[in-house]
Write a protein that holds these residues in place. Structure first.
Motif, PDB file in Angstrom:
ATOM      1  N   GLN A   1       2.278   1.716  -3.418  1.00  0.00           N
ATOM      2  CA  GLN A   1       1.262   2.237  -4.331  1.00  0.00           C
ATOM      3  C   GLN A   1       1.074   3.740  -4.116  1.00  0.00           C
ATOM      4  O   GLN A   1       0.973   4.509  -5.086  1.00  0.00           O
ATOM      5  CB  GLN A   1      -0.076   1.511  -4.107  1.00  0.00           C
ATOM      6  N   ALA A   2       1.023   4.168  -2.854  1.00  0.00           N
ATOM      7  CA  ALA A   2       0.881   5.603  -2.562  1.00  0.00           C
ATOM      8  C   ALA A   2       2.102   6.365  -3.064  1.00  0.00           C
ATOM      9  O   ALA A   2       1.979   7.458  -3.624  1.00  0.00           O
ATOM     10  CB  ALA A   2       0.676   5.822  -1.069  1.00  0.00           C
TER      11      ALA A   2
ATOM     12  N   ALA B   1       1.907   6.679  -6.808  1.00  0.00           N
ATOM     13  CA  ALA B   1       0.927   7.707  -7.156  1.00  0.00           C
ATOM     14  C   ALA B   1       1.504   9.097  -6.922  1.00  0.00           C
ATOM     15  O   ALA B   1       1.285  10.017  -7.725  1.00  0.00           O
ATOM     16  CB  ALA B   1      -0.349   7.525  -6.334  1.00  0.00           C
ATOM     17  N   PHE B   2       2.276   9.263  -5.845  1.00  0.00           N
ATOM     18  CA  PHE B   2       2.917  10.555  -5.571  1.00  0.00           C
ATOM     19  C   PHE B   2       3.909  10.907  -6.676  1.00  0.00           C
ATOM     20  O   PHE B   2       3.940  12.041  -7.149  1.00  0.00           O
ATOM     21  CB  PHE B   2       3.627  10.518  -4.214  1.00  0.00           C
TER      22      PHE B   2
ATOM     23  N   GLU C   1       0.827  -1.210   0.000  1.00  0.00           N
ATOM     24  CA  GLU C   1       0.000   0.000   0.000  1.00  0.00           C
ATOM     25  C   GLU C   1       0.860   1.259   0.000  1.00  0.00           C
ATOM     26  O   GLU C   1       0.549   2.240  -0.674  1.00  0.00           O
ATOM     27  CB  GLU C   1      -0.930   0.013   1.219  1.00  0.00           C
ATOM     28  N   VAL C   2       1.954   1.225   0.749  1.00  0.00           N
ATOM     29  CA  VAL C   2       2.851   2.386   0.802  1.00  0.00           C
ATOM     30  C   VAL C   2       3.536   2.579  -0.548  1.00  0.00           C
ATOM     31  O   VAL C   2       3.674   3.706  -1.030  1.00  0.00           O
ATOM     32  CB  VAL C   2       3.887   2.228   1.944  1.00  0.00           C
TER      33      VAL C   2
END
Length: 180
Positions: A73-74, A77-78, A70-71
């Motif tokens: 993926q974030a 995205a950033f 999840e990190v």
């Protein structure tokens, strides 16, 4: 009912060993959990720091996604958002350069033609109009570049309130203002 037994059968000498094993394994598992959580939190902190630095306009090129799925993926995205914003800024800069050239060229031609006309009151009026147009174009371009800023002016609050329409009304007793 009365049960008689020896003390050795009721108490165990291994109770203390059992408690020591429980405390020892709990401490070891807690240490492992702390290390695991630290390794999971570090990428989140790096992402937060990168977002803060980018928000302040600083380069964050050294940032790489890591950590839990999840990190990552974030973080991906950033990075995509950062790249889109940088492309948008580059396109805006190119557009402003084109608009600046397109607006200044006719004004320069007008100024040159006015100089060639000679001196008269009509020519001076036209020159003043062209200068005003040039100031307006410069102000617009500065605003679009984000360089336009208001001047900081020291203000006497008493004079400001007295000059406004609010200053003309009587002040209620509970809201009285004391001036130094």
């Amino acid at each position: 009912l009365r049960v008689l037994t020896t003390k050795k059968r009721v108490t165990s000498s291994t109770t203390y060993i059992f408690i020591m094993w429980m405390v020892g394994t709990s401490l070891i598992l807690m240490a492992v959990a702390i290390l695991f959580l630290r390794n999971q939190i570090r990428p989140i902190r790096q992402l937060a720091k990168a977002a803060e630095e980018f928000g302040k306009g600083r380069d964050v090129g050294h940032f790489h996604p890591s950590g839990a799925t999840e990190v990552r993926q974030a973080a991906s995205a950033f990075i995509s958002m950062r790249d889109r914003i940088q492309r948008q800024i580059a396109q805006r800069t190119e557009m402003l350069a084109g608009v600046s050239h397109d607006l200044r060229t006719p004004l320069t031609r007008m100024k040159l033609q006015l100089v060639m006309l000679g001196e008269s009151s009509d020519v001076q009026n036209l020159q003043a109009d062209v200068s005003e147009m040039e100031r307006m174009v410069e102000g617009y371009l500065a605003f679009m570049r984000g360089q336009d800023s208001e001047e900081v002016v020291d203000t006497n609050i008493r004079n400001l309130i007295n000059s406004s329409s609010i200053g003309s009304f009587p002040t209620p007793p509970l809201l009285s203002i004391y001036w130094s």
